[in-house]
Scaffold this motif. Structure first.
Motif, PDB file in Angstrom:
ATOM      1  N   GLY A 209       0.835  -1.200   0.000  1.00 26.25           N
ATOM      2  CA  GLY A 209       0.000   0.000   0.000  1.00 26.25           C
ATOM      3  C   GLY A 209       0.863   1.240   0.000  1.00 26.25           C
ATOM      4  N   VAL A 210       0.327   2.296   0.523  1.00 25.12           N
ATOM      5  CA  VAL A 210       1.056   3.552   0.569  1.00 25.12           C
ATOM      6  C   VAL A 210       1.090   4.064   2.000  1.00 25.12           C
ATOM      7  N   SER A 211       2.097   4.859   2.281  1.00 22.56           N
ATOM      8  CA  SER A 211       2.182   5.513   3.581  1.00 22.56           C
ATOM      9  C   SER A 211       2.730   6.911   3.354  1.00 22.56           C
ATOM     10  N   LEU A 212       2.392   7.798   4.239  1.00 23.20           N
ATOM     11  CA  LEU A 212       2.842   9.183   4.118  1.00 23.20           C
ATOM     12  C   LEU A 212       4.279   9.325   4.599  1.00 23.20           C
ATOM     13  N   THR A 213       5.016  10.155   3.899  1.00 27.61           N
ATOM     14  CA  THR A 213       6.339  10.535   4.382  1.00 27.61           C
ATOM     15  C   THR A 213       6.139  11.488   5.561  1.00 27.61           C
ATOM     16  N   GLU A 214       7.205  11.862   6.209  1.00 28.17           N
ATOM     17  CA  GLU A 214       7.093  12.820   7.312  1.00 28.17           C
ATOM     18  C   GLU A 214       6.497  14.129   6.820  1.00 28.17           C
ATOM     19  N   VAL A 215       6.968  14.599   5.676  1.00 31.89           N
ATOM     20  CA  VAL A 215       6.422  15.823   5.085  1.00 31.89           C
ATOM     21  C   VAL A 215       4.958  15.606   4.707  1.00 31.89           C
ATOM     22  N   GLY A 216       4.638  14.433   4.167  1.00 35.27           N
ATOM     23  CA  GLY A 216       3.267  14.112   3.802  1.00 35.27           C
ATOM     24  C   GLY A 216       2.327  14.161   4.988  1.00 35.27           C
ATOM     25  N   ARG A 217       2.782  13.639   6.125  1.00 35.06           N
ATOM     26  CA  ARG A 217       1.960  13.687   7.344  1.00 35.06           C
ATOM     27  C   ARG A 217       1.708  15.125   7.774  1.00 35.06           C
ATOM     28  N   SER A 218       2.727  15.949   7.689  1.00 37.69           N
ATOM     29  CA  SER A 218       2.588  17.352   8.073  1.00 37.69           C
ATOM     30  C   SER A 218       1.609  18.074   7.144  1.00 37.69           C
ATOM     31  N   ILE A 219       1.774  17.872   5.855  1.00 39.64           N
ATOM     32  CA  ILE A 219       0.881  18.525   4.897  1.00 39.64           C
ATOM     33  C   ILE A 219      -0.541  18.013   5.062  1.00 39.64           C
ATOM     34  N   TYR A 220      -0.711  16.714   5.313  1.00 39.69           N
ATOM     35  CA  TYR A 220      -2.044  16.158   5.514  1.00 39.69           C
ATOM     36  C   TYR A 220      -2.742  16.837   6.699  1.00 39.69           C
ATOM     37  N   LYS A 221      -2.049  16.944   7.818  1.00 45.60           N
ATOM     38  CA  LYS A 221      -2.645  17.583   9.000  1.00 45.60           C
ATOM     39  C   LYS A 221      -3.053  19.020   8.702  1.00 45.60           C
ATOM     40  N   ASN A 222      -2.170  19.754   8.042  1.00 49.54           N
ATOM     41  CA  ASN A 222      -2.462  21.154   7.733  1.00 49.54           C
ATOM     42  C   ASN A 222      -3.588  21.294   6.724  1.00 49.54           C
ATOM     43  N   THR A 223      -3.614  20.437   5.719  1.00 52.12           N
ATOM     44  CA  THR A 223      -4.673  20.542   4.718  1.00 52.12           C
ATOM     45  C   THR A 223      -6.029  20.188   5.311  1.00 52.12           C
ATOM     46  N   LYS A 224      -6.072  19.232   6.211  1.00 56.61           N
ATOM     47  CA  LYS A 224      -7.344  18.906   6.859  1.00 56.61           C
ATOM     48  C   LYS A 224      -7.867  20.115   7.616  1.00 56.61           C
ATOM     49  N   ARG A 225      -6.975  20.825   8.296  1.00 56.37           N
ATOM     50  CA  ARG A 225      -7.363  22.037   9.012  1.00 56.37           C
ATOM     51  C   ARG A 225      -7.865  23.120   8.054  1.00 56.37           C
ATOM     52  N   ILE A 226      -7.151  23.288   6.957  1.00 60.25           N
ATOM     53  CA  ILE A 226      -7.521  24.310   5.972  1.00 60.25           C
ATOM     54  C   ILE A 226      -8.879  23.994   5.353  1.00 60.25           C
ATOM     55  N   VAL A 227      -9.101  22.737   5.009  1.00 59.63           N
ATOM     56  CA  VAL A 227     -10.383  22.338   4.419  1.00 59.63           C
ATOM     57  C   VAL A 227     -11.518  22.588   5.402  1.00 59.63           C
ATOM     58  N   LYS A 228     -11.304  22.247   6.661  1.00 60.61           N
ATOM     59  CA  LYS A 228     -12.334  22.455   7.676  1.00 60.61           C
ATOM     60  C   LYS A 228     -12.667  23.943   7.822  1.00 60.61           C
ATOM     61  N   ILE A 229     -11.639  24.765   7.889  1.00 62.65           N
ATOM     62  CA  ILE A 229     -11.847  26.211   8.019  1.00 62.65           C
ATOM     63  C   ILE A 229     -12.562  26.756   6.783  1.00 62.65           C
ATOM     64  N   SER A 230     -12.179  26.279   5.603  1.00 64.16           N
ATOM     65  CA  SER A 230     -12.825  26.722   4.362  1.00 64.16           C
ATOM     66  C   SER A 230     -14.299  26.354   4.355  1.00 64.16           C
ATOM     67  N   GLU A 231     -14.609  25.129   4.753  1.00 60.45           N
ATOM     68  CA  GLU A 231     -16.000  24.684   4.783  1.00 60.45           C
ATOM     69  C   GLU A 231     -16.819  25.500   5.792  1.00 60.45           C
ATOM     70  N   GLN A 232     -16.218  25.817   6.941  1.00 60.20           N
ATOM     71  CA  GLN A 232     -16.905  26.638   7.932  1.00 60.20           C
ATOM     72  C   GLN A 232     -17.168  28.046   7.393  1.00 60.20           C
ATOM     73  N   ALA A 233     -16.195  28.599   6.698  1.00 62.57           N
ATOM     74  CA  ALA A 233     -16.346  29.942   6.149  1.00 62.57           C
ATOM     75  C   ALA A 233     -17.466  29.983   5.105  1.00 62.57           C
ATOM     76  N   VAL A 234     -17.518  28.976   4.258  1.00 56.97           N
ATOM     77  CA  VAL A 234     -18.555  28.924   3.236  1.00 56.97           C
ATOM     78  C   VAL A 234     -19.921  28.758   3.856  1.00 56.97           C
ATOM     79  N   SER A 235     -20.023  27.933   4.887  1.00 56.13           N
ATOM     80  CA  SER A 235     -21.326  27.695   5.499  1.00 56.13           C
ATOM     81  C   SER A 235     -21.848  28.919   6.253  1.00 56.13           C
ATOM     82  N   LYS A 236     -20.961  29.825   6.648  1.00 58.79           N
ATOM     83  CA  LYS A 236     -21.379  31.039   7.349  1.00 58.79           C
ATOM     84  C   LYS A 236     -21.990  32.079   6.433  1.00 58.79           C
ATOM     85  N   VAL A 237     -21.666  32.004   5.144  1.00 60.04           N
ATOM     86  CA  VAL A 237     -22.198  33.011   4.223  1.00 60.04           C
ATOM     87  C   VAL A 237     -23.444  32.592   3.604  1.00 60.04           C
TER      88      VAL A 237
END
Length: 82
Positions: free
Chosen positions: A54-82
């Motif tokens: 299968g596949v596994s995330l590199t150390e950088v991949g894990r970091s980017i994954y965590k940050n992107t999940k946060r960004i997506v969540k914030i984006s979805e919250q911002a859209v739902s507020k308008v």
């Protein structure tokens, strides 16, 4: 709101498999691999280690994954507020 490659990266990270991600995304495994390769090329770092098991995330991949999940969540919250 964000790129197809980024979304594909998130799904691959969560599924830990190109095949499982392809089924969730309703595209071929080759398309998933192409999108991941394009995303890695765009940002200039390897995000995913590929093995026969299968596949596994590199150390950088894990970091980017965590940050992107946060960004997506914030984006979805911002859209739902308008």
């Amino acid at each position: 709101m964000y790129s197809r490659e980024l979304y594909t990266f998130i799904i691959v990270a969560e599924q830990e498999s190109f095949l499982k991600a392809s089924k969730e995304l309703f595209i071929t495994p080759a398309s998933v691999m192409n999108q991941i390769n394009k995303f890695e090329s765009q940002i200039g770092v390897k995000l995913i280690d590929r093995t026969n098991q299968g596949v596994s995330l590199t150390e950088v991949g894990r970091s980017i994954y965590k940050n992107t999940k946060r960004i997506v969540k914030i984006s979805e919250q911002a859209v739902s507020k308008v």
